[in-house]
Design a protein around this motif. Structure first.
Motif, PDB file in Angstrom:
ATOM      1  N   LEU A 180       0.832  -1.197   0.000  1.00 45.05           N
ATOM      2  CA  LEU A 180       0.000   0.000   0.000  1.00 45.05           C
ATOM      3  C   LEU A 180       0.875   1.259   0.000  1.00 45.05           C
ATOM      4  CD1 LEU A 180      -3.112   0.547   2.281  1.00 45.05           C
ATOM      5  CD2 LEU A 180      -1.487   2.361   1.870  1.00 45.05           C
ATOM      6  N   LEU A 181       1.911   1.262   0.841  1.00 45.15           N
ATOM      7  CA  LEU A 181       2.737   2.461   0.997  1.00 45.15           C
ATOM      8  C   LEU A 181       3.630   2.727  -0.204  1.00 45.15           C
ATOM      9  CD1 LEU A 181       3.578   2.116   4.792  1.00 45.15           C
ATOM     10  CD2 LEU A 181       2.150   3.862   3.715  1.00 45.15           C
ATOM     11  N   LYS A 182       3.862   1.734  -1.020  1.00 47.98           N
ATOM     12  CA  LYS A 182       4.611   1.979  -2.256  1.00 47.98           C
ATOM     13  C   LYS A 182       3.826   2.911  -3.175  1.00 47.98           C
ATOM     14  CE  LYS A 182       7.502  -2.156  -2.630  1.00 47.98           C
ATOM     15  NZ  LYS A 182       7.753  -3.402  -3.414  1.00 47.98           N
ATOM     16  N   SER A 183       2.518   2.746  -3.192  1.00 52.78           N
ATOM     17  CA  SER A 183       1.673   3.594  -4.033  1.00 52.78           C
ATOM     18  C   SER A 183       1.238   4.871  -3.319  1.00 52.78           C
ATOM     19  CB  SER A 183       0.431   2.813  -4.480  1.00 52.78           C
ATOM     20  OG  SER A 183       0.787   1.647  -5.201  1.00 52.78           O
ATOM     21  N   TYR A 184       1.077   4.793  -1.996  1.00 48.07           N
ATOM     22  CA  TYR A 184       0.590   5.941  -1.224  1.00 48.07           C
ATOM     23  C   TYR A 184       1.498   6.115   0.002  1.00 48.07           C
ATOM     24  CZ  TYR A 184      -3.429   4.604  -4.071  1.00 48.07           C
ATOM     25  OH  TYR A 184      -4.230   4.245  -5.127  1.00 48.07           O
ATOM     26  N   PRO A 185       2.704   6.638  -0.183  1.00 42.59           N
ATOM     27  CA  PRO A 185       3.712   6.663   0.898  1.00 42.59           C
ATOM     28  C   PRO A 185       3.317   7.496   2.112  1.00 42.59           C
ATOM     29  CG  PRO A 185       4.427   7.939  -1.008  1.00 42.59           C
ATOM     30  CD  PRO A 185       3.223   7.196  -1.437  1.00 42.59           C
ATOM     31  N   ASP A 186       2.386   8.433   1.996  1.00 47.39           N
ATOM     32  CA  ASP A 186       1.998   9.267   3.130  1.00 47.39           C
ATOM     33  C   ASP A 186       0.618   8.912   3.676  1.00 47.39           C
ATOM     34  OD1 ASP A 186       4.368  10.678   3.023  1.00 47.39           O
ATOM     35  OD2 ASP A 186       3.573  12.204   1.669  1.00 47.39           O
ATOM     36  N   PHE A 187       0.165   7.705   3.370  1.00 46.74           N
ATOM     37  CA  PHE A 187      -1.151   7.291   3.886  1.00 46.74           C
ATOM     38  C   PHE A 187      -0.989   6.917   5.364  1.00 46.74           C
ATOM     39  CE2 PHE A 187      -4.777   4.263   4.276  1.00 46.74           C
ATOM     40  CZ  PHE A 187      -5.787   5.182   4.013  1.00 46.74           C
ATOM     41  N   VAL A 188      -1.414   7.810   6.229  1.00 51.98           N
ATOM     42  CA  VAL A 188      -1.130   7.724   7.671  1.00 51.98           C
ATOM     43  C   VAL A 188      -1.663   6.456   8.336  1.00 51.98           C
ATOM     44  CG1 VAL A 188      -1.726   8.793   9.887  1.00 51.98           C
ATOM     45  CG2 VAL A 188      -0.751  10.164   8.047  1.00 51.98           C
TER      46      VAL A 188
END
Length: 663
Positions: A180-188
């Protein structure tokens, strides 16, 4: 879509007999209205033999009866993993996802159902539920600023991470979070969840880094502040934890599990006042009722109430937590603990061992000690435990907190680590523990024994909380051995000594005196011979001569055990109990005693305790003596002396016998 029990799928093959037997037992329990017992039976079997479809189906039914949606969800998930043709399991999983607030995952399951079984009897219901879920998620998706399909994919991945995290599947959760964080690195939310995964895997440094990363994006993020408070504390950084806790108190940022996350942090710090203040705020906000009500929050509030002396309110909150989630283990454990006899109660705890110490740390300690134990040397184990503490100094900080407010496993862990390592700070924590009311009687005894073995608890009585009251408990730090320390007599003297001893036992003091005088003439510097000779004089009524001899023996042989005890008896006879206590206390520091020395020491201690009107201590000495030498004939005399025999009952029994003989 309403929640519904999963229907049983057709059995494709006859399961093994052990499965049939376990299922039969579980079915009997379910039909008998005992779903909790059925669930425990099946859980144990499933741990040993995972993946049997009939077991998972019955387990799901048991969880449903308990209204344990957390367990129900995981049973349905696993059931669908091993049998993807089970439409009823898929429908049940969708209902469980909705109940556990996982709308994106529920959408995915319902879409799967409608693709695979479009003509299913519940297809129309599934379509209606799906439409409602999309409407509910629409506003949330708009906030993300993404296309609908992309936003849904993000939500699905995030809910998968939570699913795996909550059910202890850390590797799977980590894999999904990183994707998930590879695509959305700042998704808290994903960063917070990944932080918790790292923490549970033992990588506290990486977990803390991720918390700080969240706070750089959202300085008031409740989850990050809570996680950082807890992780700072359990890693031995109380100042950092306190600073984060203050920021957490001030934060009003919206968050899922807002109240619970705050309470978790305050509970780990032992801040009951903060938890109670939070409870009052939640009550005013109406957050103690479904759907916001959290069993964990109610449990933590109950512990805080109990610690403030509000037992009735604590019990009510634990029961309320179970009403919300009947299978909620933490609340059930507290109520079960309170049902135990006083000596078997631990006392309420907020968090279990797994929150204080990771499984990896426990496995590391186990492996370290196992290697050291192969050398079969106590010093090797102690050294290994010390080296482990050098690598994990946070455990030295945590031990007093674990002893004071954690679960039974945490208390046992701290006691065992202190006993193996002999670390001075851990031993100091044990000294405080044995003087409090926390923990079970057996745990306080184990802690006292560890202190005794470390040379920090001298032989004697210690005031301790036992069986729900303060009692004087006796601890002995010396070895009791059948091997005498005194040198052997010559054959001639040995013969005289043995005959004299028999004469004393047969109440023939004159004969004993004659034999002992012959022996003393041959070996004039034997305190044993002189002591028995003094006893022979005393038995003949020559007390002054006997006392003079005993005083001379003590002057000439000040370390002679029987001489010291004789002097203690003489002090008691004239009412000088302080002198008697000083004499006997000196003996208590010995490293080893012969059985005969131990016997007379016990008798003297009992007499002294009775002279001091301390019958509890006298009984403690008697019980200790009885455990060591249960066949000693003198025990019956002292059993009566310490009041462990019901004399009134004995007299009544004797009178009945007499009446019977007269009849």
């Amino acid at each position: 879509m309403p929640k519904k029990k999963s229907s049983r799928s057709p059995r494709k093959a006859t399961p093994p007999r052990r499965v049939i037997n376990r299922l039969y037992e579980a079915e009997e329990l379910l039909e008998g209205g005992q779903p909790a017992e059925a669930a425990r039976l099946l859980e144990e079997f499933d741990r040993r033999h995972p993946g049997f479809v009939p077991v998972l189906e019955t387990l799901a039914d048991a969880y449903y009866e308990l209204q344990d949606m957390h367990g129900y969800e995981w049973a349905c998930y696993r059931l669908l993993q091993v049998d993807d043709s089970n439409a009823d399991a898929a429908l049940a999983l969708g209902g469980a996802y909705i109940a556990n607030f996982r709308p994106a995952l529920a959408i995915r399951v319902l879409e799967y159902i409608l693709r695979r079984w479009p003509d299913h009897e519940r297809a129309a219901e599934a379509r209606q539920t799906l439409d409602q879920l999309y409407i509910g998620l629409h506003s949330e998706m708009e906030e993300l600023g993404l296309a609908e399909a992309e936003a849904l994919e993000l939500a699905v991945l995030n809910e998968q991470v939570r699913l795996f995290l909550e059910h202890g599947r850390l590797p799977q959760g980590k894999q999904v979070a990183e994707k998930l964080l590879k695509s959305y690195p700042d998704f808290v939310p994903a960063i917070n969840n990944l932080s918790q995964i790292y923490a549970q895997q033992g990588d506290t440094r990486r977990a803390i880094e991720l918390c700080r990363r969240v706070l750089a994006i959202e300085p008031d993020n409740v989850h990050a502040l809570s996680n950082l408070t807890r992780m700072s504390f359990v890693s031995g950084q109380p100042e950092e934890a306190a600073a984060m806790a203050e920021r957490l108190k001030a934060s009003q940022a919206p968050a899922i599990d807002f109240w619970t996350k705050k309470a978790e942090a305050f509970s780990i710090l032992g801040d009951d006042r903060a938890v109670l203040d939070l409870y009052e705020q939640a009550k005013k906000a109406g957050a103690l009722k479904p759907p916001e009500a959290s069993p964990l929050f109610l449990h933590l509030a109950a512990v805080a109430h109990w610690n403030q002396g509000k037992e009735k309110e604590a019990r009510r909150l634990w029961q309320r937590a179970l009403d919300l989630q009947p299978g909620f283990e933490l609340a059930q454990q507290q109520l079960d603990d309170l049902k135990q006899p006083p000596g078997h109660r631990c006392g309420p705890w907020g968090m279990p061992l797994a929150v204080w110490i990771t499984g990896g740390t426990i496995r590391e300690l186990s492996n370290t000690l196992e290697k050291a134990a192969r050398r079969k040397q106590d010093s090797a184990v102690q050294a290994a435990a010390g080296q482990f503490l050098d690598r994990h100094p946070e455990l030295i900080f945590l031990a007093p907190h674990m002893l004071g407010r954690s679960d039974p496993l945490s208390i046992d862990f701290a006691i065992n680590l202190a006993g193996m390592s002999h670390h001075p700070d851990l031993l100091a924590a044990l000294e405080e523990f044995i003087r409090g009311q926390r923990g079970r009687d057996k745990q306080r005894i184990n802690a006292a024994q560890a202190l005794s073995e470390a040379g920090l608890l001298p032989s004697g009585t210690t005031r301790m909380w036992m069986a729900g009251e303060w009692r004087d408990i006796l601890f002995l730090s010396f070895e009791i051995t059948p091997e005498p320390d005194s040198p052997h007599f010559s054959p001639e003297v040995q013969q005289l000594y043995e005959e004299a001893y028999d004469a004393l036992q047969d109440d023939e003091p004159q004969k004993a005196q004659r034999l002992l005088e012959q022996a003393v003439a041959l070996e004039p510097d034997s305190p044993s011979l002189l002591n028995n000779l003094a006893k022979a004089f005393d038995m003949q009524g020559e007390e002054e001569k006997a006392h003079a001899m005993l005083q001379d023996i003590h002057r000439r042989f000040p370390d002679y055990t029987f001489g010291i005890i004789s002097m203690a008896h003489m002090a008691m006879q004239v009412g000088d109990v302080d002198k008697a206590r000083d004499l006997l206390n000196g003996l208590m520091q010995r490293k080893r005693l012969h059985y005969s020395e131990y016997e007379v020491l016990c008798m003297a201690q009992i007499e002294l305790c009775l002279a001091e009107k301390n019958k509890d201590a006298a009984r403690s000495w008697f019980e200790t003596w009885e455990r060591v030498d249960p066949e000693n004939p003198k025990l019956e005399i002292y059993r009566l002396r310490v009041g462990l025999v019901d004399t009134a009952a004995m007299f009544e029994k004797l009178m009945r016998r007499k009446k019977g003989r007269k009849g």
